[in-house]
Design an enzyme around this catalytic site. Sequence first.
Site, PDB file in Angstrom:
ATOM      1  N   LYS A 265       0.892  -1.299  -0.107  1.00  0.00           N
ATOM      2  CA  LYS A 265      -0.061   0.134   0.223  1.00  0.00           C
ATOM      3  C   LYS A 265       0.557   0.992   0.247  1.00  0.00           C
ATOM      4  O   LYS A 265       0.277   2.250  -0.396  1.00  0.00           O
ATOM      5  CB  LYS A 265      -0.848   0.587   1.364  1.00  0.00           C
ATOM      6  CG  LYS A 265      -2.108  -0.561   0.889  1.00  0.00           C
ATOM      7  CD  LYS A 265      -3.264  -0.510   2.101  1.00  0.00           C
ATOM      8  CE  LYS A 265      -4.221  -1.692   1.281  1.00  0.00           C
ATOM      9  NZ  LYS A 265      -5.670  -1.254   2.169  1.00  0.00           N
TER      10      LYS A 265
ATOM     11  N   LYS B 195      -4.078  -9.884  -7.386  1.00  0.00           N
ATOM     12  CA  LYS B 195      -5.679 -10.524  -6.578  1.00  0.00           C
ATOM     13  C   LYS B 195      -7.220  -9.800  -7.763  1.00  0.00           C
ATOM     14  O   LYS B 195      -7.108  -8.639  -7.748  1.00  0.00           O
ATOM     15  CB  LYS B 195      -6.244 -10.147  -5.385  1.00  0.00           C
ATOM     16  CG  LYS B 195      -6.933 -10.745  -4.264  1.00  0.00           C
ATOM     17  CD  LYS B 195      -6.658  -9.544  -3.155  1.00  0.00           C
ATOM     18  CE  LYS B 195      -8.398  -9.304  -1.943  1.00  0.00           C
ATOM     19  NZ  LYS B 195      -8.140  -8.570  -0.755  1.00  0.00           N
TER      20      LYS B 195
ATOM     21  N   LYS C 262     -11.370  -4.360  -6.034  1.00  0.00           N
ATOM     22  CA  LYS C 262     -12.353  -3.199  -5.900  1.00  0.00           C
ATOM     23  C   LYS C 262     -11.460  -2.141  -6.532  1.00  0.00           C
ATOM     24  O   LYS C 262     -12.375  -1.270  -7.683  1.00  0.00           O
ATOM     25  CB  LYS C 262     -13.187  -2.625  -4.626  1.00  0.00           C
ATOM     26  CG  LYS C 262     -13.207  -3.616  -3.969  1.00  0.00           C
ATOM     27  CD  LYS C 262     -14.011  -2.931  -2.754  1.00  0.00           C
ATOM     28  CE  LYS C 262     -13.077  -3.278  -1.352  1.00  0.00           C
ATOM     29  NZ  LYS C 262     -13.500  -2.981  -0.124  1.00  0.00           N
TER      30      LYS C 262
END
Length: 336
Positions: free
Chosen positions: A119, A201, A204
């Site tokens: 992140k 992965k 969203k």
Amino acid sequence: MNQATNTPKKRIFSGVQPTGNLTIGNYLGAIKNWTALQEDYDCLYCVVNQHAITVRQDPANLRKSTYETLALYLAAGLDPEKNTLFIQSHVSAHAELAWVLNCYTMFGELSRMTQFKDKSAKNADNINAGLFTYPVLMAADILLYQADLVPVGIDQKQHVELTRDIAVRFNSIYSDTFTIPEPYMPKTGTKIMSLQEPTKKMSKSDANENATVRILDDKDTIIRKFNLAFTDSDTVVRYGEDKPGVSNLMSIYSCFTGKSFEEITKDFEGKGYGDFKLAVGEACADALAPVQSRFKELMKDKAYLEAVAKNGAETASYLARKTLSKVYRKVGFVQF
Ligand code: TRP
């Protein structure tokens, strides 16, 4: 002990961040599996909005996503009478315990968290302290409720392991305080991958809309996205590490139909990827249809959603306060 029934059920805690438009990864990897647990466990499911602000959020969107995530919990079949469903910021004990646990978590431990590294690479302009201490807030979420099991995807396993380390450390300094939780991972569907880059992965926030299937996508969109899904070079429907695209589609199909990988391979023997992709799309659209219609109804009924959240927060606060006051006593905070 289950508070409501006084039976010795094991306790489960999990949460989803209310960010963006939820995908079938969130549904299959998390929420759908939870519905199977509600009879046998004492479950708390939280909308973790305090985690969400570790990356910049638009306030109106965060508010909307918070309601949506709660609505999705309900639409997926979580019964608010059987589970405690609540919003993290409504229970102030999460932030309070997180502060204490921060003082029992090492800088080095947090530096090793792979999600922090990922992140901070993605948000290089906003590597804030909250992003760094995020796993401590997660530990507080779990430990406040003395959870035995924490259903999570594989990407969160490291955070649950850190939670265990923090709990063991605290217990060994102050005597037994926290239940040591275990990660709890379902067999399939733990990690749904991107339809376009199946080694990543499903996210969203993927910029490529064709990489994700949204829970609220209509049938035509779902079928089109699966049709465009990246597959591997041969034409055999078989599960294997060398075939990440097809394996991902098989996981999705298996989650929606309950069929095993062997059955799926047999069913599609001699058929091409085209047939298989269409079948996955149809199974997905059919399974999501009732969830979508319930979700839409719920989103029109804010008063009901608020009542569920309020109720959940009351139950959660009661449980959380018990742990927090024990912790405050052990560390030597004066309490009246
Ligand atoms: N960190 C989790 C995620 O991003 C969400 C989360 C926060 C969570 N607190 C939790 C999951 C406690 C399980 C238990 O997916």
